[in-house]
Design a protein around this motif. Structure first.
Motif, PDB file in Angstrom:
ATOM      1  N   CYS A  36      -1.356  -2.681   6.021  1.00 25.54           N
ATOM      2  CA  CYS A  36      -2.535  -2.264   5.362  1.00 25.54           C
ATOM      3  C   CYS A  36      -2.000  -1.761   3.961  1.00 25.54           C
ATOM      4  O   CYS A  36      -2.146  -2.272   3.115  1.00 25.54           O
ATOM      5  N   THR A  37      -0.334  -1.898   3.561  1.00 26.54           N
ATOM      6  CA  THR A  37       0.414  -0.520   2.622  1.00 26.54           C
ATOM      7  C   THR A  37       0.318  -2.406   1.338  1.00 26.54           C
ATOM      8  O   THR A  37       0.109  -1.970   0.544  1.00 26.54           O
ATOM      9  N   GLY A  38       0.854  -3.477   2.161  1.00 27.50           N
ATOM     10  CA  GLY A  38       1.845  -4.266   1.194  1.00 27.50           C
ATOM     11  C   GLY A  38       3.215  -3.908   0.840  1.00 27.50           C
ATOM     12  O   GLY A  38       3.728  -5.264   0.274  1.00 27.50           O
ATOM     13  N   TYR A  39       3.304  -2.749   2.210  1.00 33.55           N
ATOM     14  CA  TYR A  39       4.672  -3.045   1.497  1.00 33.55           C
ATOM     15  C   TYR A  39       5.372  -2.576   0.704  1.00 33.55           C
ATOM     16  O   TYR A  39       6.905  -2.072   0.478  1.00 33.55           O
ATOM     17  N   GLN A  40       5.220  -2.443  -1.126  1.00 31.53           N
ATOM     18  CA  GLN A  40       5.731  -1.918  -2.153  1.00 31.53           C
ATOM     19  C   GLN A  40       5.792  -0.512  -1.417  1.00 31.53           C
ATOM     20  O   GLN A  40       7.155  -0.123  -2.355  1.00 31.53           O
ATOM     21  N   GLY A  41       4.704   0.294  -1.481  1.00 33.01           N
ATOM     22  CA  GLY A  41       5.039   1.005  -1.678  1.00 33.01           C
ATOM     23  C   GLY A  41       6.108   2.122  -0.788  1.00 33.01           C
ATOM     24  O   GLY A  41       7.352   3.186  -1.033  1.00 33.01           O
ATOM     25  N   ILE A  42       6.937   0.874   0.309  1.00 31.32           N
ATOM     26  CA  ILE A  42       7.665   1.477   1.552  1.00 31.32           C
ATOM     27  C   ILE A  42       8.990   0.675   1.139  1.00 31.32           C
ATOM     28  O   ILE A  42       9.812   1.397   1.303  1.00 31.32           O
ATOM     29  N   VAL A  43       8.525   0.126  -0.010  1.00 29.70           N
ATOM     30  CA  VAL A  43      10.093  -0.650  -0.531  1.00 29.70           C
ATOM     31  C   VAL A  43      10.667   0.588  -1.841  1.00 29.70           C
ATOM     32  O   VAL A  43      11.417   0.521  -1.764  1.00 29.70           O
ATOM     33  N   ASP A  44       9.584   0.930  -2.494  1.00 27.70           N
ATOM     34  CA  ASP A  44       9.683   2.039  -3.370  1.00 27.70           C
ATOM     35  C   ASP A  44      10.425   3.252  -2.509  1.00 27.70           C
ATOM     36  O   ASP A  44      11.464   4.078  -2.943  1.00 27.70           O
ATOM     37  N   ALA A  45       9.816   3.489  -1.423  1.00 25.47           N
ATOM     38  CA  ALA A  45      10.140   5.289  -1.192  1.00 25.47           C
ATOM     39  C   ALA A  45      11.560   4.708  -0.234  1.00 25.47           C
ATOM     40  O   ALA A  45      12.675   5.276  -0.438  1.00 25.47           O
ATOM     41  N   ALA A  46      12.009   3.540  -0.412  1.00 26.21           N
ATOM     42  CA  ALA A  46      13.350   3.411   0.840  1.00 26.21           C
ATOM     43  C   ALA A  46      14.227   3.377  -0.640  1.00 26.21           C
ATOM     44  O   ALA A  46      15.725   3.634  -0.203  1.00 26.21           O
ATOM     45  N   LEU A  47      13.693   2.783  -1.749  1.00 27.39           N
ATOM     46  CA  LEU A  47      14.595   2.830  -2.717  1.00 27.39           C
ATOM     47  C   LEU A  47      15.244   4.044  -3.338  1.00 27.39           C
ATOM     48  O   LEU A  47      16.347   4.764  -3.506  1.00 27.39           O
ATOM     49  N   PHE A  53       8.414   8.462   1.882  1.00 25.53           N
ATOM     50  CA  PHE A  53       7.204   7.293   2.078  1.00 25.53           C
ATOM     51  C   PHE A  53       6.440   8.687   2.216  1.00 25.53           C
ATOM     52  O   PHE A  53       4.827   7.828   1.107  1.00 25.53           O
ATOM     53  N   ARG A  54       5.938   9.466   1.628  1.00 23.82           N
ATOM     54  CA  ARG A  54       5.121  10.922   1.127  1.00 23.82           C
ATOM     55  C   ARG A  54       4.700  10.230  -0.436  1.00 23.82           C
ATOM     56  O   ARG A  54       3.549  10.295  -0.825  1.00 23.82           O
ATOM     57  N   ASN A  55       6.062  10.334  -0.913  1.00 26.78           N
ATOM     58  CA  ASN A  55       5.634  10.571  -2.221  1.00 26.78           C
ATOM     59  C   ASN A  55       4.950   9.460  -2.892  1.00 26.78           C
ATOM     60  O   ASN A  55       4.843   8.927  -3.572  1.00 26.78           O
ATOM     61  N   HIS A  56       5.833   8.076  -1.987  1.00 23.73           N
ATOM     62  CA  HIS A  56       5.178   6.698  -2.355  1.00 23.73           C
ATOM     63  C   HIS A  56       3.923   5.811  -2.386  1.00 23.73           C
ATOM     64  O   HIS A  56       3.726   4.928  -2.056  1.00 23.73           O
ATOM     65  N   HIS A  57       3.215   6.492  -0.745  1.00 28.73           N
ATOM     66  CA  HIS A  57       1.875   6.525  -0.325  1.00 28.73           C
ATOM     67  C   HIS A  57       2.289   5.438   0.339  1.00 28.73           C
ATOM     68  O   HIS A  57       1.850   3.452  -0.036  1.00 28.73           O
ATOM     69  N   ALA A  58       3.208   5.504   0.984  1.00 24.01           N
ATOM     70  CA  ALA A  58       4.623   4.111   1.877  1.00 24.01           C
ATOM     71  C   ALA A  58       3.240   4.105   3.234  1.00 24.01           C
ATOM     72  O   ALA A  58       4.334   3.172   4.332  1.00 24.01           O
ATOM     73  N   LEU A  59       2.276   4.723   3.536  1.00 23.02           N
ATOM     74  CA  LEU A  59       1.812   4.757   4.358  1.00 23.02           C
ATOM     75  C   LEU A  59       0.525   4.770   4.543  1.00 23.02           C
ATOM     76  O   LEU A  59      -0.300   5.090   3.919  1.00 23.02           O
ATOM     77  N   GLN A  60      -0.172   4.013   5.337  1.00 25.56           N
ATOM     78  CA  GLN A  60      -1.741   4.359   5.453  1.00 25.56           C
ATOM     79  C   GLN A  60      -2.560   4.913   6.472  1.00 25.56           C
ATOM     80  O   GLN A  60      -2.768   5.644   6.920  1.00 25.56           O
ATOM     81  N   CYS A  61      -2.724   3.483   7.500  1.00 27.72           N
ATOM     82  CA  CYS A  61      -3.371   4.179   8.720  1.00 27.72           C
ATOM     83  C   CYS A  61      -2.030   4.873   9.521  1.00 27.72           C
ATOM     84  O   CYS A  61      -2.112   5.461  11.201  1.00 27.72           O
ATOM     85  N   GLY A  62      -0.578   4.846   8.858  1.00 31.15           N
ATOM     86  CA  GLY A  62       0.156   5.209  10.236  1.00 31.15           C
ATOM     87  C   GLY A  62       0.615   4.477  11.377  1.00 31.15           C
ATOM     88  O   GLY A  62       1.362   4.900  11.955  1.00 31.15           O
ATOM     89  N   ALA A 106     -15.757   7.479   8.984  1.00 31.06           N
ATOM     90  CA  ALA A 106     -14.304   7.449   9.973  1.00 31.06           C
ATOM     91  C   ALA A 106     -12.949   6.799   9.485  1.00 31.06           C
ATOM     92  O   ALA A 106     -13.857   6.101   8.082  1.00 31.06           O
ATOM     93  N   SER A 107     -11.308   7.073   9.675  1.00 31.34           N
ATOM     94  CA  SER A 107     -10.604   6.586   8.857  1.00 31.34           C
ATOM     95  C   SER A 107      -9.904   5.846   9.357  1.00 31.34           C
ATOM     96  O   SER A 107      -9.763   5.948  10.478  1.00 31.34           O
ATOM     97  N   GLN A 108      -9.937   4.477   8.711  1.00 28.23           N
ATOM     98  CA  GLN A 108      -8.436   3.315   9.237  1.00 28.23           C
ATOM     99  C   GLN A 108      -7.344   4.120   8.642  1.00 28.23           C
ATOM    100  O   GLN A 108      -6.142   2.046   9.032  1.00 28.23           O
ATOM    101  N   GLY A 109      -6.925   4.400   7.910  1.00 25.66           N
ATOM    102  CA  GLY A 109      -6.144   4.495   6.988  1.00 25.66           C
ATOM    103  C   GLY A 109      -5.955   4.638   5.286  1.00 25.66           C
ATOM    104  O   GLY A 109      -5.328   4.490   4.656  1.00 25.66           O
ATOM    105  N   GLN A 110      -7.429   5.044   4.860  1.00 28.39           N
ATOM    106  CA  GLN A 110      -7.599   4.880   3.890  1.00 28.39           C
ATOM    107  C   GLN A 110      -7.649   6.237   3.122  1.00 28.39           C
ATOM    108  O   GLN A 110      -7.825   6.112   2.127  1.00 28.39           O
ATOM    109  N   GLY A 111      -7.294   6.805   3.470  1.00 27.37           N
ATOM    110  CA  GLY A 111      -6.582   8.193   3.030  1.00 27.37           C
ATOM    111  C   GLY A 111      -7.994   9.108   2.354  1.00 27.37           C
ATOM    112  O   GLY A 111      -8.198   9.994   1.313  1.00 27.37           O
TER     113      GLY A 111
END
Lengths: 163, 285, 796
Positions: free
Chosen positions: A140-151, A95-104, C508-513
């Motif tokens: 937030c993410t549009g899912y693409q990073g999450i998919v890549d992380a899962a793969l 998840f970290r490698n593929h920016h699979a999270l933004q707000c978390g 402030a941030s809401q996920g933008q890093g």
């Protein structure tokens, strides 16, 4: 007079015995009674998936179970994925490698759904991963990073190396 | 969005359950919870008593007996989806299940829960309708067997008295070689269908249709067999032209309108999906 | 694993682009991630304070009603209840309407809600009472016991009819439902239309969806009795706006208030407001002498969190026979909802980005902002810019369709050319400044995305598919995005005696890093390892002044401020090192936090040691010519508005049996100037595009005629999920902004802004044989089937 039951639950390998009101759902119990706030509430009607945890190994929505229903069960939450020395597991690292999270906020639910799915499925392709996370909403993410992380993490999780 | 207070019960046997149902008023039965708990959280329902039947193991089974698939009401959707017994004898049930929610909800959701909730476009009731299921309900005093046609009384209203509980469902599976297809249209994967269609098809040596069952869910408030259309298809050649005509005819189905979807669109979908289901069932023969 | 090692590893796998700097422009892994991945984020609902109580609001079930009476006696008697508040319990000045955070002389009727409804409710969800109890369950039990006697009034719900003489008034005693009438006008429109070869028409409704961050709103209030400080945690994008507004509301000094944005689970605009909950919850905490928490549940989010909704556009286009668009005129009706919590912000951002990336000689658009009995309107990801972009793209598509010119060519003819920057559109912003695009190259952007999307190969794909009875379509959409709006954001950069770099900013941030990109900039300017940089954000108690995280303004403004402050610190460090080491300043360099003699590295002093020198204790002294502390504060931002730009291409397949739209391919060319962190930029683009696709196809807030919201759960209100979303391919272009030293342009909304138009254009292209023209989004399968049927009938 509140309806109270005494329950014993194992969470992330530790046993907890508590009195709990029967109308309190499992997510609130984890968050409030056990101070495990990693499990999040996004909708409380079973659609967004942010509250997903493992109960006896299976991914479930903790907002749709009452705490009393977890009596005697084994629960794993996102806090349980990390090694004792703080090392992220293979999926978290991916998840970290593929920016699979933004707000978390959806992330714990995503992780738990994928942990169960990848454990049970060998070599999933992109379409299968997307179906696997279709019960988890991310704004937030549009899912693409999450998919890549899962793969990336699929093999490691399937062979139990990452857990 | 927290539930109103209730008294919680978790009987471990069917007898305990029916005993409770006899003695308590204003009760809701908690099965998989995927439909009920949201309603409790939103306070759409506020029962005095919540009876959790997840501990009643005797309600969880899958049995095959002389051409009938007998399934306990508390059998989880995930179990049905992975049952090799069902793959062999009733694959259309598993095809329908592939549309039901998400794997997380299937881990909890039950066959009985879906059959009692009776959402108009739900897949499990559609399959029960298609196969002409027989449902067994029990109370403290007696047991009743109810044909599916008599089960769905009205919009989301099953034929259940307050002291009764659904115990099992018998699905008479088709023994002869047949094609099957379950197709549905939903906005997103896992959503409630707008319309879903189940089709079973047998053709004779001349490639004419000799047996057919069609069920449409979501057009009207209860799933319906298209008996008239089925009758008219017997003896017809199993061709694209026949299926096209069948779809056109299916558009005359009774349908309802709501704030999101019009009657006309439900009818159109019924037609399109009947044609596609028949085609696919035929291809699988 | 060391963050630094991870950086090296990640840059190896992703292709590090050397920019003369180590971190700027690199795909640095986010420093926010580890905490969030391990479930250790601290969102507002994770905050637990000793003695904390839980609150729940009773909300109006009617869109418009008079309150005849409220009886709270049964609620007060519920065990576990600590307080039941209604309007009558609010002391002055809290019994005044909520302050207007964005006053404007153009607002004709500045109607504002009372913190709890006084005698009229104007939308379903308006707060009527607040119950505080030991648990949320009990608070909700008590709310159900509050008896309110309502006199139901006619509700103004339908936008198109809201300005009719006989339309119900959204508020009692008002002459009409008009909030404001704005006019975006430049050039000689009458002349342009008189001389036009053709005058084309287009009209349509845009329905943008709501916030639906996965985290709902929430407020925790805590009153420190000893010094009287009131601390408020809120899932907000604008802690300083809340501090300012609350100080005015409560008539107290800002210094008595501390507003903290903790980890926030998505903002998207609606969390940038000033809500009555932010008044009531802290007030309850003061009154009860205990911390009070209120967390919005999802049902509340549907009905009370500000949302964007409908705008109706009715336009005429003056165009030459070759497709040169000379002018645009017409009207907009904008649904304001019940109140005006963002003033005219949305109304302004809806028109000011017109005419987009195109050169138009004249424009005259009148925009009516209109009250309805629905929840107040708010900017949502892109604010009005997606609406303006959609409109310009509808104009392009109309011209292309009616003059039978390929839409790519219409764009090429009408784009602002790269030699023409800085380009003044002709429109004056309502703040008095002429709208000026700083830099860009829209033609190149179009070519890049057409290549990425294999646009030229589409005709063949479409033909092959048609032979199989399948309908494919392709659509283009271009946009500009003004970003980096002022007035300022600030940052302080400070080095401590251990050589740790501390950055504090109000953003402030809401996920933008933001923490990561800030650290990247500062680490580069100070030549330190990024893991030595610690960033704190979003707390009015830690940084004195700020504005808010909206409109893709933070990276530009805070980035510039951090860059400036870091350079001041660097200068101070080098000056001091030169003095202490007795070396010429030009002979010094900094490497990994050590200032050293370029010629002889053994002669050195660390940044930490320098910091120590500037912060002595009793008995020490500050070196001659220096001020204490190795730190600097800057409020430098961008001069003017840097303009990002984008061009999207969407390729779809439409099932003409069911009306289902399947997105096969989605390509983005994006120009946000210099990218601090390409991975973060791409994340914003992809997330933004998916949000826009959601608006185009799925998200619809349905009301009945009485103004009752019907789609108040995620089964009925459809958010985009992973299965229906395409992979999004991105190609970057960089036209740096001359308006700030780093060349930055904002990146938070450029994915969303053009997305709806691209999707709609691609559907129309797929259904061209049925002459389908779409006049409403979200586009549903049902609607497409209706349009296909109408088109088929017309053809017969």
């Amino acid at each position: 007079m509140a309806d109270i039951r005494n329950i014993t639950v194992s969470v992330n390998g530790e046993s907890y015995t508590r009195d709990v009101e029967t109308r309190k759902h499992l997510a609130d119990f984890l968050r409030q009674d056990l101070d495990l706030t990693g499990t999040h509430l996004g909708c409380e009607h079973g659609v967004c998936g942010a509250c997903t945890i493992l109960v006896d190994g299976e991914a479930m929505r903790s907002c749709l179970m009452f705490a009393v229903q977890a009596d005697g069960k084994d629960i794993v939450t996102t806090e349980g994925l990390v090694a004792k020395d703080g090392t992220l597991n293979a999926l978290q690292q991916a998840f970290r490698n593929h920016h699979a999270l933004q707000c978390g906020f959806c992330t714990p639910g995503m992780l738990m759904s994928l942990m169960a799915y990848l454990r049970d499925h060998k070599n999933p392709d992109e379409a299968e991963i997307r179906r696997a996370i279709s019960g988890n909403i991310c704004r937030c993410t549009g899912y693409q990073g999450i998919v890549d992380a899962a793969l990336e993490a699929a093999d490691a999780i399937h062979q139990n190396a990452g857990v | 969005m927290k539930p109103a207070a209730f008294k919680y019960h978790d009987p471990k046997t069917l007898d305990d359950l029916t005993g409770l149902l006899k003695n308590k008023e204003d009760v809701k039965i908690l099965a998989g919870g995927q439909s009920l708990v949201p309603m409790l959280n939103m306070r759409f329902v506020m029962p005095d008593h919540l009876i959790d039947i997840n501990g009643i193991d005797e309600l969880n089974f899958i049995k095959q007996e002389k051409g009938t698939l007998s399934i306990g009401a508390m059998t989880r959707q995930v179990q049905l989806a992975h049952s090799s017994e069902i793959t062999k004898t009733c694959p259309i049930l598993q095809e329908a299940l592939s549309y039901v929610g998400h794997f997380q909800t299937q881990n909890r959701g039950t066959l009985g829960g879906s059959l009692c909730h009776l959402d108009p476009s739900a897949e499990m009731p559609a399959i029960a309708c298609l196969l002409g299921a027989e449902l067994t309900v029990k109370s403290d005093k007696a047991e009743r067997k109810i044909a599916f046609d008599d089960w769905a009384l009205a919009y989301m209203t099953p034929n259940l008295e307050p002291e009764e509980v659904l115990v099992s469902v018998d699905l008479p599976v088709w023994q002869e070689k047949h094609g099957h297809a379950f197709v549905e249209f939903a906005r997103r994967h896992g959503d409630f269908a707008i319309v879903g269609v189940g089709a079973l098809l047998v053709v004779d040596k001349k490639q004419n249709i000799s047996k057919v069952a069609l069920c449409v869910a979501g057009a009207d408030v209860r799933p319906q067999r298209l008996h008239d259309l089925e009758k008219s298809l017997i003896g017809q050649p199993a061709t694209d032209e026949t299926f096209l005509q069948a779809g056109a005819q299916a558009r005359n189905i009774e349908a309802f309108s709501d704030a999101y979807v019009s009657k006309a669109y439900r009818q159109r979908l019924s037609g399109v999906l009947v044609e596609r289901a028949l085609k696919q069932a035929h291809e699988r023969l | 694993m060391q963050l630094w090692k991870q950086l090296m590893q990640s840059t190896k796998t992703r292709g590090f682009e050397p920019m003369g700097a180590r971190y700027f422009g690199a795909r640095v892994d986010r420093m926010e991630d580890e905490t969030l991945l391990t479930g250790n984020g601290q969102y507002v609902d994770d905050i637990k304070l000793p003695g904390m109580l839980q609150g729940s609001f009773l909300r109006s079930p009617h869109a418009h009603a008079n309150i005849k009476s409220i009886d709270t006696s049964l609620a007060e008697a519920v065990e576990g209840v600590h307080a039941v508040l209604t309007y009558k319990d609010l002391p002055s000045p809290l019994n005044q309407p909520a302050v207007q955070p964005y006053p404007s002389p153009a607002i004709k009727q500045d109607l504002r809600p009372y913190p709890l409804a006084k005698d009229e409710v104007s939308f379903v969800g308006e707060a009527v009472a607040f119950v505080v109890a030991s648990t949320r369950h009990i608070a909700e039990d008590a709310c159900a016991q509050i008896m309110v006697d309502y006199e139901i009034l006619p509700a103004c719900v339908e936008l198109r009819g809201a300005m009719n003489e006989d339309a119900p008034r959204a508020h009692n005693g008002t002459p009409d439902n008009l909030v404001a009438r704005l006019n975006a006008k430049y050039g000689d429109v009458d002349d342009v239309f008189a001389k036009a070869d053709h005058i084309l028409k287009t009209d349509f409704t845009q329905h943008r969806g709501g916030c639906h961050a996965m985290e709902c709103r929430g407020v925790v209030g805590f009153h420190e009795p000893i010094d009287g400080q009131l601390t408020i945690w809120s899932a907000t994008q604008c802690p300083y706006l809340i501090r300012r507004s609350l100080a005015q509301q409560m008539d107290i000094a800002e210094s008595r208030l501390r507003v903290i944005a903790p980890d926030v689970g998505g903002g998207f605009g609606p969390k940038a407001g000033y809500y009555i909950e932010e008044i009531i919850v802290p007030h309850a905490a003061m009154v009860l002498g205990r911390p009070v928490k209120w967390i919005e549940d999802r049902r509340e989010h549907f009905v009370t969190t500000n949302t964007q909704r409908d705008s109706y556009w009715d336009l005429e286009i003056a165009v030459s026979k070759d497709g040169d668009i000379h002018g645009l005129r017409g009207n907009i009706m904008l649904d304001c909802g019940a109140y005006i919590p963002y003033g005219l912000l949305l109304a302004v951002t809806t028109v000011v980005p017109l005419p987009g990336p195109y050169k138009l000689a004249a424009m005259d658009i009148v925009e009516d902002v209109i009250f309805t009995n629905t929840v107040s309107n708010s900017p949502v990801r892109g604010a009005g810019r997606p609406n303006a972009a959609y409109t310009m793209e509808r104009v392009i598509e109309t011209v292309a369709r009616e003059l039978k010119i390929p839409s790519a060519d219409v764009r090429r003819r009408n784009f602002v050319r790269k030699e023409e920057f800085p380009y003044k559109t002709g429109l004056t912003h309502f703040n008095g400044n002429p709208m000026t695009y700083d830099s860009g190259d829209y033609h190149a952007l179009l070519e890049k995305v057409m290549k990425l999307a294999d646009y030229d190969g589409f005709e063949k794909r479409q033909e092959q598919a048609r032979k199989q009875g399948r309908y494919l379509g392709i659509g283009i959409s271009s946009c500009i995005e003004d970003t980096g709006a002022g007035p300022y954001e600030g940052a302080t950069v400070r080095i401590d005696p251990l050589g740790q770099v501390h950055v504090v900013t109000g953003a402030a941030s809401q996920g933008q890093g933001h923490k990561t990109v800030i650290a990247q900039i500062v680490a580069d300017e100070l030549d330190v390892e990024i893991e030595k940089v610690r960033v704190e954000i979003g707390d009015t108690g830690k940084f004195p002044q700020g504005v808010g995280t909206v409109a893709s303004r933070v990276a530009v403004n805070v980035g510039t401020a951090c860059y400036t402050a870091a350079n001041e610190v660097r200068d101070k460090a080098l000056d001091l090192a030169a003095q202490l080491l007795e070396i010429d300043r030009d002979d010094l360099q900094i490497a990994d936090g050590i200032v050293q003699d370029k010629g002889n590295r053994n002669v050195n002093i660390s940044l930490g040691q320098l910091a120590h020198k500037l912060a002595p204790m009793t008995g020490g002294f500050i070196p001659e010519g220096f001020t204490p502390s190795l730190e600097a504060t800057s409020y430098e931002g961008s001069k003017g508005l840097p303009h990002a730009s984008g061009c999207n291409i969407c390729e779809v397949e439409v099932d003409i049996g069911t009306g289902e739209v399947n997105i096969l391919r989605y390509s983005v060319a994006h120009d946000c100037g210099k990218k601090i962190n390409p991975t973060i930029v791409e994340g914003q683009i992809i997330g933004g595009v998916v949000h826009g696709i959601g608006n185009a196809l799925f998200e619809q807030m349905v009301y009945d005629e009485q103004g009752q919201p019907l789609s108040t759960n995620y089964g009925e209100y459809l958010l985009p999920i992973a299965t229906e979303m395409p992979r999004i391919d991105i190609v970057h272009q960089e036209t740096p902004s001359p308006l700030n030293p780093l060349g930055l342009k904002g990146a938070g909304e450029g994915g969303t802004i053009p997305a709806m138009a691209a999707v709609v254009a691609s559907i129309e292209n797929a259904l061209e044989t049925f002459n389908v023209v779409i006049d409403y989004y979200p586009v549903t399968p049902q609607r497409l089937c209706e349009l296909i049927d109408e088109g088929s009938k017309a053809a017969e």
